[in-house]
Design a protein around this motif. Structure first.
Motif, mmCIF file in Angstrom:
data_model
loop_
_atom_site.group_PDB
_atom_site.id
_atom_site.type_symbol
_atom_site.label_atom_id
_atom_site.label_comp_id
_atom_site.label_asym_id
_atom_site.label_seq_id
_atom_site.Cartn_x
_atom_site.Cartn_y
_atom_site.Cartn_z
ATOM 1 N N ALA A 83 0.833 -1.213 0.000
ATOM 2 C CA ALA A 83 0.000 0.000 0.000
ATOM 3 C C ALA A 83 0.863 1.257 0.000
ATOM 4 O O ALA A 83 0.588 2.214 -0.725
ATOM 5 C CB ALA A 83 -0.933 -0.004 1.214
ATOM 6 N N VAL A 84 1.916 1.242 0.812
ATOM 7 C CA VAL A 84 2.771 2.431 0.886
ATOM 8 C C VAL A 84 3.538 2.619 -0.426
ATOM 9 O O VAL A 84 3.622 3.721 -0.957
ATOM 10 C CB VAL A 84 3.730 2.349 2.100
ATOM 11 C CG1 VAL A 84 4.771 3.452 2.043
ATOM 12 C CG2 VAL A 84 2.948 2.438 3.397
ATOM 13 N N ALA A 103 5.468 9.126 -3.490
ATOM 14 C CA ALA A 103 5.730 9.938 -4.685
ATOM 15 C C ALA A 103 7.033 9.498 -5.334
ATOM 16 O O ALA A 103 8.001 10.231 -5.413
ATOM 17 C CB ALA A 103 5.781 11.416 -4.297
ATOM 18 N N PHE A 104 7.080 8.254 -5.788
ATOM 19 C CA PHE A 104 8.260 7.720 -6.459
ATOM 20 C C PHE A 104 7.753 6.692 -7.474
ATOM 21 O O PHE A 104 7.344 5.584 -7.101
ATOM 22 C CB PHE A 104 9.213 7.088 -5.434
ATOM 23 C CG PHE A 104 10.477 6.523 -6.024
ATOM 24 C CD1 PHE A 104 11.362 7.340 -6.730
ATOM 25 C CD2 PHE A 104 10.783 5.181 -5.882
ATOM 26 C CE1 PHE A 104 12.518 6.827 -7.283
ATOM 27 C CE2 PHE A 104 11.948 4.654 -6.443
ATOM 28 C CZ PHE A 104 12.813 5.489 -7.132
ATOM 29 N N ALA A 105 7.745 7.089 -8.749
ATOM 30 C CA ALA A 105 7.069 6.306 -9.778
ATOM 31 C C ALA A 105 7.504 4.830 -9.845
ATOM 32 O O ALA A 105 6.647 3.953 -9.917
ATOM 33 C CB ALA A 105 7.209 6.984 -11.133
ATOM 34 N N PRO A 106 8.816 4.511 -9.841
ATOM 35 C CA PRO A 106 9.185 3.089 -9.931
ATOM 36 C C PRO A 106 8.574 2.244 -8.816
ATOM 37 O O PRO A 106 8.188 1.088 -9.042
ATOM 38 C CB PRO A 106 10.712 3.132 -9.820
ATOM 39 C CG PRO A 106 11.093 4.486 -10.312
ATOM 40 C CD PRO A 106 9.992 5.405 -9.869
ATOM 41 N N LEU A 132 5.115 18.986 10.073
ATOM 42 C CA LEU A 132 5.349 17.536 10.095
ATOM 43 C C LEU A 132 5.952 17.124 8.758
ATOM 44 O O LEU A 132 5.510 17.588 7.708
ATOM 45 C CB LEU A 132 4.040 16.777 10.303
ATOM 46 C CG LEU A 132 3.268 16.974 11.612
ATOM 47 C CD1 LEU A 132 1.866 16.402 11.482
ATOM 48 C CD2 LEU A 132 3.990 16.313 12.771
ATOM 49 N N ASN A 133 6.961 16.244 8.784
ATOM 50 C CA ASN A 133 7.500 15.775 7.510
ATOM 51 C C ASN A 133 6.598 14.676 6.936
ATOM 52 O O ASN A 133 5.635 14.251 7.586
ATOM 53 C CB ASN A 133 8.959 15.305 7.662
ATOM 54 C CG ASN A 133 9.099 14.102 8.577
ATOM 55 O OD1 ASN A 133 8.204 13.255 8.628
ATOM 56 N ND2 ASN A 133 10.198 14.012 9.296
ATOM 57 N N TYR A 134 6.926 14.240 5.721
ATOM 58 C CA TYR A 134 6.048 13.303 5.008
ATOM 59 C C TYR A 134 5.738 12.065 5.855
ATOM 60 O O TYR A 134 4.595 11.650 5.993
ATOM 61 C CB TYR A 134 6.710 12.883 3.688
ATOM 62 C CG TYR A 134 5.856 11.957 2.849
ATOM 63 C CD1 TYR A 134 4.908 12.470 1.964
ATOM 64 C CD2 TYR A 134 5.977 10.572 2.947
ATOM 65 C CE1 TYR A 134 4.117 11.637 1.200
ATOM 66 C CE2 TYR A 134 5.178 9.723 2.190
ATOM 67 C CZ TYR A 134 4.253 10.257 1.313
ATOM 68 O OH TYR A 134 3.454 9.420 0.568
#
Lengths: 243, 216
Positions: free
Chosen positions: B39-40, B45-48, B125-127
């Motif tokens: 799921a993560v 936000a990282f296409a591969p 807050l970071n991602y």
């Protein structure tokens, strides 16, 4: 040096250019009300200040940090720039106290006890000390918005951004939220607020910035600008919202 | 030789039902951990990473579970890896569960309002902090009903492992039915056992939903 310095920013969503070269500065302690028709770019401009929207060109410097530089850590910037939204955006799974504590614990890495003390003080400040254990869905809109302000203030920001924070409220609840803002104004907080509350803008803000079609159309002392608009665009906007 | 259906046979079925439950539990836990990763990977936000997760989900969801069971049971020994029916069943069901749970949880994560991400961002807050402290707890609440719905499916899917000779509730019923020649009674009892397991899960779901605070 101004606290906020915006220089010629451009922002498009797809083919629609929303900001067409906006420039303005805000001094420490200043309270600026940003007004204008919907679609004039006022909310987008505000959201650029803390980097929630990225600009295509131009430069924004806030409290010495260059927001528009790719290397800038926006999470550091956002600890100094508080923001309150139209739709409150409280965390529904946390009670009032925990909502305010979250960023203190995670970002400031405070121990629970310390964070709780600050949270209680902030919630008391907005007059909701009896609601610490309540969950957001048990509060009225006005109460939720006051908690959202407390949550933001807990981080001790140097500037607060308010994005139409009374627009979603029932009319009888607007007053309690504006009262909190007046209190902040008395304390000397630097504020930039997008608002439709013209009376509030006139009585509390130092400055009014009128945005029109993606640009700053008029910018001047609040009372003077609202009572004697220099441009026909502001004049017609004011007569439309005041009547 | 045909014999009567006795109390011992019911005990035999109940003992086999333990394996049904054990298999479902293992697939739930292992599939759950792997599913969370899926799921993560699906939303970062990282296409591969997204492609990898989408490929995995499509491959697993697009092929029959029975085929997956056969691949692990008959296929792995061809590569010199000896697996019994138990290992093959646990592996296949876990992988199957990871794809389905991954998709359910991806949907739950994405159904939390983007404004919640923004509210977290505006506080500095970071991602990762936004994901774990703001989004995940709300997504969990949303995911309870579909997750439990899938788990009930999973309990019933364990019956397919009878086909590779794993003796769980269904395989035990087959054996018992052949010995007593009372298929209606035997399979009826098995059905009741499946129902009790699934009904308990459904009650658990209602309990959990009441306990967590709803997202508006």
């Amino acid at each position: 040096m101004p606290l906020v310095e915006i220089t010629d920013i451009h922002k498009s969503f797809g083919l629609v250019e929303v900001l067409k070269g906006v420039s303005l500065t805000l001094e420490k302690g200043e309270i600026a009300a940003v007004i204008g028709r919907s679609g004039s770019g006022k909310s987008t401009m505000l959201r650029c200040v803390n980097g929630l929207e990225r600009v295509q060109s131009g430069r924004i410097v806030v409290d010495g940090l260059e927001v528009t530089a790719p290397a800038t850590d926006l999470n550091v910037l956002r600890q100094r720039v508080g923001m309150v939204f139209q739709s409150y955006n409280l965390f529904p799974h946390l009670n009032v106290e925990r909502n305010v504590m979250l960023a203190l614990r995670k970002v400031r890495r405070m121990a629970d006890a310390e964070a709780r003390d600050i949270a209680r003080a902030m919630v008391a400040k907005v007059g909701l000390a009896d609601k610490l254990a309540a969950y957001p869905d048990e509060l009225s809109g006005g109460q939720q918005q006051r908690v959202a302000i407390a949550r933001s203030l807990a981080m001790q920001p140097t500037i607060m951004l308010f994005d139409e924070i009374t627009s979603a409220l029932d009319p009888e609840l607007v007053g309690e939220v504006l009262k909190v803002l007046e209190e902040l104004a008395r304390e000397g907080m630097t504020m930039m607020l997008v608002t439709h509350e013209m009376n509030f803008a006139k009585n509390v803000a130092d400055r009014v910035i009128f945005m029109h079609q993606g640009n700053v159309h008029e910018d001047g002392p609040a009372r003077e600008t609202l009572l004697e608009p220099r441009t026909p665009e502001l004049g017609s906007f004011l007569s439309a919202v005041l009547h | 030789m045909i014999r009567e259906l006795g109390p011992n046979d019911i005990v035999y079925l109940l003992e086999a039902a333990r394996w049904t439950i054990a298999l479902a539990l293992i697939a739930m836990v292992a599939g759950g951990v792997l599913g969370l990763v899926v799921a993560v990977l699906r939303i970062v936000a990282f296409a591969p990473a997204n492609w990898l997760a989408i490929g995995y989900i499509n491959l697993v969801q697009g092929t029959p579970l029975l085929g997956q069971l056969f691949i692990f049971f008959f296929g792995l020994p061809l590569f010199g890896i000896q697996v019994g029916a138990w290992e093959a069943a646990a592996l296949a069901l876990s992988i199957n569960a990871s794809a389905f749970l991954g998709e359910i949880w991806r949907g739950s994560l994405q159904s939390v309002s983007p404004r919640q991400w923004e509210a977290g961002a505006a506080l500095g807050l970071n991602y990762w902090q936004r994901l774990t402290s703001v989004i995940l707890p709300q997504a969990v609440r949303i995911s309870i009903a579909p997750t439990v719905g899938y788990l009930m499916q999973l309990v019933k899917d364990t019956s397919l492992t009878a086909l590779i000779g794993f003796i769980e509730l269904t395989r035990a019923s087959q054996i018992l039915s052949a010995a007593t020649f009372k298929p209606l009674q035997v399979y009826g009892l098995a059905a009741i056992a499946y129902f009790v397991i699934c009904f308990s899960l459904s009650r658990l779901s209602q309990h959990l939903e009441k306990r967590t605070h709803a997202a508006r």
